[in-house]
Design a protein around this motif. Structure first.
Motif, PDB file in Angstrom:
ATOM      1  N   PRO A 162       0.821  -1.212   0.000  1.00 43.84           N
ATOM      2  CA  PRO A 162       0.000   0.000   0.000  1.00 43.84           C
ATOM      3  C   PRO A 162       0.856   1.263   0.000  1.00 43.84           C
ATOM      4  CG  PRO A 162       0.031  -0.977   2.187  1.00 43.84           C
ATOM      5  CD  PRO A 162       0.912  -1.823   1.339  1.00 43.84           C
ATOM      6  N   VAL A 163       0.711   2.115  -1.025  1.00 42.27           N
ATOM      7  CA  VAL A 163       1.468   3.367  -1.052  1.00 42.27           C
ATOM      8  C   VAL A 163       0.702   4.437  -0.265  1.00 42.27           C
ATOM      9  CG1 VAL A 163       2.511   2.874  -3.280  1.00 42.27           C
ATOM     10  CG2 VAL A 163       0.399   4.179  -3.179  1.00 42.27           C
ATOM     11  N   ARG A 164       1.424   5.501   0.092  1.00 45.62           N
ATOM     12  CA  ARG A 164       0.844   6.582   0.892  1.00 45.62           C
ATOM     13  C   ARG A 164       1.170   7.879   0.178  1.00 45.62           C
ATOM     14  NH1 ARG A 164       2.644   9.332   5.703  1.00 45.62           N
ATOM     15  NH2 ARG A 164       4.722   8.531   5.323  1.00 45.62           N
ATOM     16  N   PHE A 165       0.204   8.829   0.147  1.00 38.73           N
ATOM     17  CA  PHE A 165       0.476  10.131  -0.453  1.00 38.73           C
ATOM     18  C   PHE A 165       1.117  11.024   0.605  1.00 38.73           C
ATOM     19  CE2 PHE A 165      -0.801  14.504  -1.634  1.00 38.73           C
ATOM     20  CZ  PHE A 165      -0.074  14.573  -2.810  1.00 38.73           C
ATOM     21  N   VAL A 166       2.336  11.488   0.329  1.00 39.49           N
ATOM     22  CA  VAL A 166       3.034  12.361   1.273  1.00 39.49           C
ATOM     23  C   VAL A 166       2.850  13.802   0.795  1.00 39.49           C
ATOM     24  CG1 VAL A 166       5.239  12.921   2.356  1.00 39.49           C
ATOM     25  CG2 VAL A 166       4.687  10.557   1.794  1.00 39.49           C
ATOM     26  N   GLU A 167       2.032  14.534   1.549  1.00 37.35           N
ATOM     27  CA  GLU A 167       1.630  15.883   1.167  1.00 37.35           C
ATOM     28  C   GLU A 167       2.852  16.774   0.921  1.00 37.35           C
ATOM     29  OE1 GLU A 167      -2.025  16.982   1.895  1.00 37.35           O
ATOM     30  OE2 GLU A 167      -1.361  18.283   0.256  1.00 37.35           O
ATOM     31  N   ALA A 168       3.820  16.739   1.856  1.00 32.20           N
ATOM     32  CA  ALA A 168       4.967  17.652   1.785  1.00 32.20           C
ATOM     33  C   ALA A 168       5.790  17.403   0.516  1.00 32.20           C
ATOM     34  CB  ALA A 168       5.841  17.478   3.016  1.00 32.20           C
ATOM     35  N   ALA A 169       5.886  16.141   0.100  1.00 29.03           N
ATOM     36  CA  ALA A 169       6.677  15.826  -1.080  1.00 29.03           C
ATOM     37  C   ALA A 169       5.827  15.853  -2.344  1.00 29.03           C
ATOM     38  CB  ALA A 169       7.336  14.454  -0.924  1.00 29.03           C
ATOM     39  N   GLY A 170       4.524  15.882  -2.189  1.00 27.25           N
ATOM     40  CA  GLY A 170       3.635  15.834  -3.333  1.00 27.25           C
ATOM     41  C   GLY A 170       3.752  14.547  -4.109  1.00 27.25           C
ATOM     42  N   SER A 171       4.172  13.464  -3.452  1.00 29.21           N
ATOM     43  CA  SER A 171       4.357  12.213  -4.180  1.00 29.21           C
ATOM     44  C   SER A 171       3.858  11.026  -3.361  1.00 29.21           C
ATOM     45  CB  SER A 171       5.827  12.026  -4.553  1.00 29.21           C
ATOM     46  OG  SER A 171       6.641  12.342  -3.464  1.00 29.21           O
ATOM     47  N   PHE A 172       3.656   9.915  -4.063  1.00 24.45           N
ATOM     48  CA  PHE A 172       3.234   8.665  -3.423  1.00 24.45           C
ATOM     49  C   PHE A 172       4.479   7.837  -3.127  1.00 24.45           C
ATOM     50  CE2 PHE A 172      -0.315  10.071  -5.971  1.00 24.45           C
ATOM     51  CZ  PHE A 172      -1.425   9.826  -5.169  1.00 24.45           C
ATOM     52  N   ILE A 173       4.551   7.297  -1.901  1.00 27.92           N
ATOM     53  CA  ILE A 173       5.748   6.546  -1.499  1.00 27.92           C
ATOM     54  C   ILE A 173       5.322   5.187  -0.954  1.00 27.92           C
ATOM     55  CG2 ILE A 173       7.715   6.525   0.080  1.00 27.92           C
ATOM     56  CD1 ILE A 173       7.748   9.554  -0.124  1.00 27.92           C
ATOM     57  N   CYS A 174       6.032   4.147  -1.395  1.00 30.67           N
ATOM     58  CA  CYS A 174       5.715   2.788  -0.962  1.00 30.67           C
ATOM     59  C   CYS A 174       6.668   2.376   0.156  1.00 30.67           C
ATOM     60  CB  CYS A 174       5.835   1.817  -2.135  1.00 30.67           C
ATOM     61  SG  CYS A 174       5.451   0.122  -1.682  1.00 30.67           S
ATOM     62  N   PRO A 175       6.158   1.789   1.248  1.00 30.69           N
ATOM     63  CA  PRO A 175       7.007   1.434   2.389  1.00 30.69           C
ATOM     64  C   PRO A 175       7.838   0.167   2.165  1.00 30.69           C
ATOM     65  CG  PRO A 175       4.768   0.777   2.825  1.00 30.69           C
ATOM     66  CD  PRO A 175       4.743   1.488   1.507  1.00 30.69           C
ATOM     67  N   CYS A 176       7.460  -0.661   1.193  1.00 26.39           N
ATOM     68  CA  CYS A 176       8.097  -1.981   1.102  1.00 26.39           C
ATOM     69  C   CYS A 176       9.472  -1.921   0.446  1.00 26.39           C
ATOM     70  CB  CYS A 176       7.208  -2.948   0.353  1.00 26.39           C
ATOM     71  SG  CYS A 176       5.765  -3.477   1.286  1.00 26.39           S
ATOM     72  N   HIS A 177       9.523  -1.430  -0.806  1.00 29.80           N
ATOM     73  CA  HIS A 177      10.788  -1.500  -1.540  1.00 29.80           C
ATOM     74  C   HIS A 177      11.180  -0.151  -2.101  1.00 29.80           C
ATOM     75  CE1 HIS A 177       8.595  -5.418  -1.936  1.00 29.80           C
ATOM     76  NE2 HIS A 177       9.655  -5.783  -1.245  1.00 29.80           N
ATOM     77  N   GLY A 178      10.578   0.928  -1.585  1.00 30.66           N
ATOM     78  CA  GLY A 178      11.052   2.271  -1.938  1.00 30.66           C
ATOM     79  C   GLY A 178      10.579   2.810  -3.266  1.00 30.66           C
ATOM     80  N   GLY A 179       9.421   2.380  -3.747  1.00 29.48           N
ATOM     81  CA  GLY A 179       8.880   2.954  -4.968  1.00 29.48           C
ATOM     82  C   GLY A 179       8.348   4.365  -4.705  1.00 29.48           C
ATOM     83  N   VAL A 180       8.630   5.323  -5.643  1.00 29.44           N
ATOM     84  CA  VAL A 180       8.155   6.698  -5.498  1.00 29.44           C
ATOM     85  C   VAL A 180       7.431   7.098  -6.781  1.00 29.44           C
ATOM     86  CG1 VAL A 180       8.796   9.085  -5.020  1.00 29.44           C
ATOM     87  CG2 VAL A 180      10.129   7.228  -4.023  1.00 29.44           C
ATOM     88  N   TYR A 181       6.246   7.727  -6.612  1.00 29.72           N
ATOM     89  CA  TYR A 181       5.446   8.178  -7.756  1.00 29.72           C
ATOM     90  C   TYR A 181       5.159   9.671  -7.599  1.00 29.72           C
ATOM     91  CZ  TYR A 181       4.353   3.152  -7.687  1.00 29.72           C
ATOM     92  OH  TYR A 181       4.419   1.792  -7.643  1.00 29.72           O
ATOM     93  N   ASP A 182       5.034  10.371  -8.739  1.00 30.50           N
ATOM     94  CA  ASP A 182       4.758  11.812  -8.657  1.00 30.50           C
ATOM     95  C   ASP A 182       3.267  12.053  -8.413  1.00 30.50           C
ATOM     96  OD1 ASP A 182       3.434  11.457 -11.020  1.00 30.50           O
ATOM     97  OD2 ASP A 182       4.874  12.572 -12.251  1.00 30.50           O
ATOM     98  N   PHE A 183       2.857  13.320  -8.479  1.00 33.86           N
ATOM     99  CA  PHE A 183       1.490  13.713  -8.170  1.00 33.86           C
ATOM    100  C   PHE A 183       0.470  12.989  -9.049  1.00 33.86           C
ATOM    101  CE2 PHE A 183      -2.118  16.684  -8.183  1.00 33.86           C
ATOM    102  CZ  PHE A 183      -2.296  16.848  -6.821  1.00 33.86           C
ATOM    103  N   GLU A 184       0.829  12.735 -10.313  1.00 34.04           N
ATOM    104  CA  GLU A 184      -0.078  12.044 -11.235  1.00 34.04           C
ATOM    105  C   GLU A 184      -0.036  10.528 -11.089  1.00 34.04           C
ATOM    106  OE1 GLU A 184      -0.695  13.803 -15.502  1.00 34.04           O
ATOM    107  OE2 GLU A 184       1.388  14.034 -14.909  1.00 34.04           O
TER     108      GLU A 184
END
Lengths: 226, 261
Positions: free
Chosen positions: A138-160
């Motif tokens: 399960p990814v989480r939207f991090v408001e301060a970074a404006g991106s989605f971050i996954c806790p398992c293996h470090g996947g990062v997604y932008d606002f879109e």
């Protein structure tokens, strides 16, 4: 001429006639298959039919869910005014009934933002799935970074929801949305290609677009893309 | 001290002793004990004595017990698993509750569950040590290749047991680990997505996913493992074990030379 001694004598005498053997039970002139062979084949065929009669339904029973598509669910997540176009709002929706927390998932929803993103319109709603496109954490939207971050293996997604870094193979999945009676409703999930073109829902870890559409064929258990 | 082993199961005499015929006294002896009664009707004693008194090579040592140790670990899993199944409920809503009930409320429940949990880890360790012993002693070579193949299938099935059993406590860790495992399955090209659908019984984590894993974990895979262990042991007894590599064969060339002289 059942006596072996007679046969031997005949052979030693160099007679031309072949030693005659006793005819098996049920022998008739011109037969192509002995009675024994016919019964052996029939017995094995009967056993095979009986085994298939049990195994085929059982295997079909276990495999059937692959071809079963559940009814589409649409769930209201809040009034139209509650969503802005510059940040996401969380909602929990049910994917499968009757199995408690295991059947639920979190969705991030915002209004379309045509000034920032081409191809979006102000009266549509974007619902991003929290299922990471790497292996489904399960990814989480991090408001301060404006991106989605996954806790398992470090996947990062932008606002879109496009991949910024880490192991994910495609952007975050989305849910279909619609407005009914002033409420935003979230429907079936679909996957997107790297250019955010909708395709049929894929499992995490599967690439989308191009040849990958054939290497990861669409499954009958998922609804078609919007 | 009287010999407690029933007559039918005592070590048979060495070949060449006696003239091979039953003595009149022996013929007169009617089997009076239970084992003798069963043996007279099954004829199982040659098989059992052959199994119990089979020859093992010189140099056989403690490393040769790793296979039996793995078998023992499997039996512990089978027995504790049967008793855990008496309290476990394979439903997504109730599974976690039934596990906490076993751990906290049931008499010795924590102990039995602990044996099953740690026994699983122990079995994986032992099976790989057993495999390493076979490999480093060269015991996989002709004519024992088929037994190696069966052993590899047994390792895979044991890992499948680990995978399917991991979901059953149904806590956060087991849920997400299983999600990840099924998604790894789905990344196989062409067949992967369908295989994942088969494991899940659908496109998402479904109502029947847990009971599917439960059925695989306690019926299908253990059945296969028991059948293959039977084949594995049959081949061990049939082919015998190998001597460790540091034990040399009886010096045959020397005696040959002596004969020549």
């Amino acid at each position: 001429m059942a006596d072996p001694a007679n046969n031997k004598n005949g052979g030693a005498a160099g007679g031309n006639e072949a030693p005659e053997r006793p005819k098996p039970a049920g022998y008739f002139e011109g037969e192509t298959m002995t009675r024994r062979a016919a019964f052996a084949v029939a017995g094995q065929a009967f056993g095979g039919v009986a085994a298939a009669g049990v195994l085929l339904p059982v295997v079909g029973f276990a495999v059937a869910p692959i071809f079963d598509r559940p009814e589409e669910r649409w769930e209201a997540v809040g009034p139209v005014d509650a969503f802005s176009d510059d940040t996401y709002r969380q909602a929990v929706i049910t994917l499968r009934d009757g199995i408690g927390e295991a059947g639920k998932t979190t969705v991030y929803i915002r209004r379309g933002n045509p000034s920032r993103f081409e191809g979006e319109s102000a009266d549509e709603f974007i619902a991003i799935s929290t299922r990471c496109a790497h292996l489904g954490c399960p990814v989480r939207f991090v408001e301060a970074a404006g991106s989605f971050i996954c806790p398992c293996h470090g996947g990062v997604y932008d606002f879109e929801g496009k991949v910024l870094g880490g192991p994910p193979v495609r952007p975050l999945d989305r849910f279909q949305t619609r407005v009914r009676d002033g409420q935003v409703e979230v429907g079936p999930r679909y996957s997107v290609t790297n250019s955010l073109k909708p395709v049929r829902s894929r499992d995490p870890g599967e690439f989308t677009g191009g040849i990958w559409e054939y290497l990861y064929p669409p499954r009958p258990s998922t609804p078609p893309a919007p | 001290m009287p010999n407690l082993v029933p007559k039918a199961l005592r070590k048979p005499g060495k070949p060449g002793e006696g003239n091979g015929a039953l003595s009149p006294e022996k013929l007169k002896e009617a089997p009076v004990d239970l084992v003798g009664w069963v043996d007279e009707r099954t004829g199982a004693s040659p098989f059992l004595t052959g199994l119990l008194f089979r020859k093992v090579p010189k140099g056989t040592n403690w490393y040769y017990t790793l296979g039996s140790a793995t078998l023992f670990a499997f039996l512990v899993q089978a027995i504790t698993g049967v008793f855990l199944a008496m309290f476990y409920v394979p439903s997504p809503v109730e599974a976690y509750g039934s596990i906490t009930h076993i751990t906290n409320d049931v008499f010795l429940g924590e102990f039995v569950r602990g044996m099953h949990k740690w026994g699983a880890t122990t079995m994986i360790i032992l099976i790989f040590l057993h495999m390493a012993r076979t490999f480093f002693f060269g015991a996989y070579k002709y004519p024992r290749e088929l037994n190696w193949v069966i052993g590899v299938v047994l390792i895979i099935l044991t890992l499948v047991m680990g995978l399917t059993g991991y979901l059953l406590p149904f806590d956060q860790r087991s849920y997400w680990a299983t999600i990840v495992a099924m998604n790894i399955t789905a990344t196989g090209p062409i067949l992967g997505p369908y295989l994942a659908d088969f494991l899940r019984a659908g496109a998402e984590f479904e109502a029947t996913t847990l009971s599917r894993f439960y059925a695989l974990h306690m019926m299908l895979v253990p059945g296969l493992i028991i059948a293959l262990i039977g084949a594995h042991l049959y081949l061990v007894v049939k082919l015998g074990t190998t001597a460790p590599p540091w034990v040399r064969a009886e010096s045959k060339p020397k005696s040959l030379r002596e004969e020549k002289v």
